[in-house]
Scaffold this active site. Structure first.
Site, PDB file in Angstrom:
ATOM      1  N   HIS A  43       0.839  -1.195   0.000  1.00  0.00           N
ATOM      2  CA  HIS A  43       0.000   0.000   0.000  1.00  0.00           C
ATOM      3  C   HIS A  43       0.879   1.252   0.000  1.00  0.00           C
ATOM      4  CE1 HIS A  43      -3.197  -2.797   1.274  1.00  0.00           C
ATOM      5  NE2 HIS A  43      -4.016  -1.893   0.775  1.00  0.00           N
TER       6      HIS A  43
ATOM      7  N   LYS B  65      -0.415   4.704   4.678  1.00  0.00           N
ATOM      8  CA  LYS B  65      -1.269   3.741   5.377  1.00  0.00           C
ATOM      9  C   LYS B  65      -0.667   3.396   6.734  1.00  0.00           C
ATOM     10  CE  LYS B  65      -3.890  -0.535   4.769  1.00  0.00           C
ATOM     11  NZ  LYS B  65      -5.163   0.128   5.120  1.00  0.00           N
TER      12      LYS B  65
END
Length: 267
Positions: free
Chosen positions: A154, A158
């Site tokens: 990600h 995040k």
């Protein structure tokens, strides 16, 4: 349907504004920010970069429950309790995409679902939810002999790791094999390690750049391996799924639902 949005100024909040604007069956009627936010009064369309839509951002304490049929929450765990409490107090269904919730917060969610309808999922992508069904099939066929690893990547911002989706994949596989993920998960390896325990499920996490989301379930045996991978290139994928869930939730009875319910997939 009148849909309200918690956390309009968040990364997913802005994409949800776009997804709601393009949907013919739902209207964004309320979009909240913190009561003390300088964004109070800003048009949601301008916030999302798609032009004026005629709906201003509001503080949570200023909105009327009569303005919404269902709420969507993709905020952070710190805002989860107050958002959920508002929905329970005003008997409003809610779609929750917040990840990284604590065990206590998950208990609060379960308690709320006894009073209102709730859709809660780690991922609202149709493809990811189909993947959850596919990894169960793979676990049934290969789980007795294959080593299982879950890889996810990600963007740099995040905060929770492994991702909620990676954990959902792990739970799906572990449940199919009769294992307890809390006991068999391995989250990191370093230095000289003993031979791999076949009953473990490994997780590897990457945080880099602007990666929207990539997940792979790897079933590796001697002589062959199967990889089931999902790659998201746009957050609109998740936002459209959440809007679909909000529309589906209208008229449902109290209870906790998942995207497998929304999409009529095997669970």
């Amino acid at each position: 349907m009148k849909v309200g949005l918690f956390g309009a100024n968040g990364r997913m909040g802005r994409v949800l504004i776009e997804a709601l604007n393009e949907n013919n069956d739902a209207t964004l009627s309320v979009a909240t920010v913190r009561d003390d936010s300088p964004l109070v009064g800003i048009d949601v369309g301008e916030l999302a970069g798609i032009g004026k839509l005629g709906t201003p951002c509001s503080g949570l304490s200023l909105i009327s429950p009569d303005e919404v049929d269902v709420m969507i929450d993709f905020t952070l765990p710190a805002a989860f309790e107050s958002n959920l409490a508002w929905c329970v107090a005003h008997n409003k269904p809610v779609v929750i995409g917040t990840t990284g919730l604590s065990a206590q917060q998950l208990d609060s969610l379960a308690a709320a679902a006894e009073k209102i309808p709730v859709v809660f999922a780690a991922n609202y992508s149709v493809g990811v939810n189909l993947m959850l069904s596919l990894v169960k099939q793979a676990a049934r066929a290969l789980g007795k002999t294959a080593d299982i690893e879950i890889l996810e990547a990600h963007h740099r911002f995040k905060q929770d790791a492994p991702s909620g989706t990676a954990m959902a994949i792990g739970e799906a596989i572990a449940g199919e094999l009769g294992r307890d993920l809390s006991e068999c998960a391995v989250y990191g390896r370093e230095g000289k390690t003993p031979p791999r325990d076949h009953n473990t499920i490994g997780f590897a996490t990457v945080r880099a750049g602007d990666v929207v989301g990539e997940h792979t379930a790897l079933f590796a045996d001697i002589g062959e391996r199967l990889e089931i991978t999902h790659k998201a290139s746009s957050r609109l994928t998740f936002a459209r799924g959440a809007v679909h869930a909000a529309i589906w939730l209208s008229g449902r009875g109290a209870g906790q639902y998942g995207m497998h319910d929304v999409l009529s997939l095997e669970h």
